[in-house]
Design an enzyme around this catalytic site. Sequence first.
Site, PDB file in Angstrom:
ATOM      1  N   GLY A   1      34.964   9.167  23.075  1.00 48.38           N
ATOM      2  CA  GLY A   1      34.974  10.570  23.468  1.00 48.38           C
ATOM      3  C   GLY A   1      36.312  10.988  24.045  1.00 48.38           C
ATOM      4  N   ASP A   2      36.462  12.300  24.245  1.00 51.11           N
ATOM      5  CA  ASP A   2      37.651  12.890  24.871  1.00 51.11           C
ATOM      6  C   ASP A   2      38.940  12.641  24.099  1.00 51.11           C
ATOM      7  OD1 ASP A   2      35.885  13.625  26.875  1.00 51.11           O
ATOM      8  OD2 ASP A   2      36.276  11.807  28.037  1.00 51.11           O
ATOM      9  N   GLU A   3      38.846  12.575  22.789  1.00 51.55           N
ATOM     10  CA  GLU A   3      40.025  12.322  21.954  1.00 51.55           C
ATOM     11  C   GLU A   3      40.876  13.575  21.772  1.00 51.55           C
ATOM     12  OE1 GLU A   3      36.887  11.793  21.039  1.00 51.55           O
ATOM     13  OE2 GLU A   3      36.573   9.678  20.565  1.00 51.55           O
TER      14      GLU A   3
ATOM     15  N   LYS B   1      39.047  16.627  20.655  1.00 49.40           N
ATOM     16  CA  LYS B   1      38.323  17.335  19.584  1.00 49.40           C
ATOM     17  C   LYS B   1      38.396  18.857  19.749  1.00 49.40           C
ATOM     18  CE  LYS B   1      34.668  15.003  20.813  1.00 49.40           C
ATOM     19  NZ  LYS B   1      35.234  14.024  21.751  1.00 49.40           N
TER      20      LYS B   1
ATOM     21  N   HIS C   1      34.965  19.931  26.127  1.00 47.93           N
ATOM     22  CA  HIS C   1      36.023  20.097  25.130  1.00 47.93           C
ATOM     23  C   HIS C   1      37.051  21.101  25.646  1.00 47.93           C
ATOM     24  CE1 HIS C   1      33.179  18.619  21.675  1.00 47.93           C
ATOM     25  NE2 HIS C   1      33.351  17.746  22.642  1.00 47.93           N
TER      26      HIS C   1
ATOM     27  N   THR D   1      26.405  11.336  32.300  1.00 49.90           N
ATOM     28  CA  THR D   1      26.945  12.566  32.893  1.00 49.90           C
ATOM     29  C   THR D   1      25.867  13.290  33.706  1.00 49.90           C
ATOM     30  OG1 THR D   1      26.367  13.851  30.942  1.00 49.90           O
ATOM     31  CG2 THR D   1      28.575  12.891  30.978  1.00 49.90           C
TER      32      THR D   1
ATOM     33  N   THR E   1      25.582   7.218  24.250  1.00 51.99           N
ATOM     34  CA  THR E   1      24.831   8.444  24.456  1.00 51.99           C
ATOM     35  C   THR E   1      23.582   8.378  23.563  1.00 51.99           C
ATOM     36  OG1 THR E   1      24.980  10.846  24.630  1.00 51.99           O
ATOM     37  CG2 THR E   1      26.057   9.830  22.704  1.00 51.99           C
TER      38      THR E   1
END
Length: 430
Positions: free
Chosen positions: A13-15, A17, A42, A130, A246
């Site tokens: 995640g958190d690339e 996107k 995002h 989260t 997730t």
Amino acid sequence: MSKVDVLLGLQWGDEGKGKIVDVLTPQYDVIARFQGGPNAGHTLEFNGIKHVLHIIPSGIFHKQKLNVIGNGVLIEPAIFSDEIAALREKGVEPTDNLYISKKAHLILPSHRLLDAANEQAKGNAKIGSTLKGIGPAYTDKIARTGIRVGDILEFDFREKYQLLKFQHLQIAKMLKYDVDAFRIGDQTLDEYEVRWMDALETLRKFKLINSEYFINRCLKEGKKVLAEGAQGSMLDIDFGSYPFVTSSSTITAGVCSGLGVAPSSIGRVMGITKAYCTRVGAGPFPTELFDATGRRLCELGHEFGATTGRARRCGWIDIPALRYACMLNGVTDLIVTKPDVMDDFDEVKMCVSYNIGGQETDEIPFEYNEVEIHPTLLSFKGWKQNLSASKEYDQLPKDLRVYLSAIEERTGVRIMAVSVSPDRKDVLFR
Ligand code: GDP
Ligand code: IMO
Ligand code: MG
């Protein structure tokens, strides 16, 4: 008949996107989220504005483009309503260009309670959720006990809600969770419930549709659709480092079930990777750096969660994981973000295989969580240049291009673009 292009994260995640979807949106007619929910954060930056989206697709800042929240997504009405308010504060009115699937499932306040209760019950084995209620809401979906967006239009909605809430409270009791001490922000469950119910009014004002028909009609009319992933392939429910994952299918296959499109309708699959690796929450991370370099990546990359504010764990790029993600997704094009974070590094490293018990392998082992993995690292010369000065792909420093070529060679996928700052304008297409 056109096809659905896909853009998704290949790591944890958190690339980047959100940023890339925003940049690609002018080339599309429809931007659709297909899975995840408010666990996503995002970030988009342009004209000095920074904005974080959670449930709403990242095409929303382009007024003339349609954004769709697909059936595979989870919606938490209070968070959704806050997101709408935040957009309006920035002068964006999304009522006419945001459609929502009636089949998307709702996250209830009591799902968030259960998320907290489950994490507490895990003791030291916490996933690092989260705490937005993702696991419990998808559990209800699969158990066939969930409530969907379309249900808020029905006369017996309150009854369904009360029944499900009651079941959740029973489970929380079984887990010996202190319900009275539970807070969302500074609100008790009952206080938050009032806010949540009010927020349903916001949701009702949007176009609630059978999005699978809508999207397939768009494709038939030759419109261009981009599916926006959330999380990353290494957090996928089937192929991630289970149970530290997730609860949704974050890979290309998830586009089919999360939007209702046939596999034959999938077009290009654009996979995003950072030039290094990060992970937020618990679970294996073979290339994690616990030293000054790790802290430098975190600091220079501003690696703090867009949803929770937690510091992200940082490490070198992990080619075995990246190859795995390219295989699972059928990635046709790679996008590399954040090499600029390493502008001042003398040396940049790349994990090309894993050493497990003296054996080299480039496969992700089933025992990913249990075995000790030593990354076999290749060293590259740092480019020692400010990348923000590069305006064309071909102008990127030679030493960075050597590094990028190695990623291409080892994944077998061509890099289509490199991002060199958080801002919309700094994406260099090839
Ligand atoms: P997402 O969840 O994949 O959309 O990514 P996030 O928004 O959670 O995290 C990516 C972070 O990196 C955000 O703070 C972005 O503003 C930032 N970012 C994106 N691309 C770049 C880049 O090329 N360089 C730098 N320095 N930051 C970037
Ligand atoms: P975007 O879309 C990074 C992580 C959490 C936790 C695990 C399970 O911004 O890339 P969950 O709340 O889903 O039960 O948490 O997955 N996680 C993410 N990490 N980026 C995300 O989304 C994430 N969404 C969930 O930290 O480890
Ligand atoms: Mg994020």
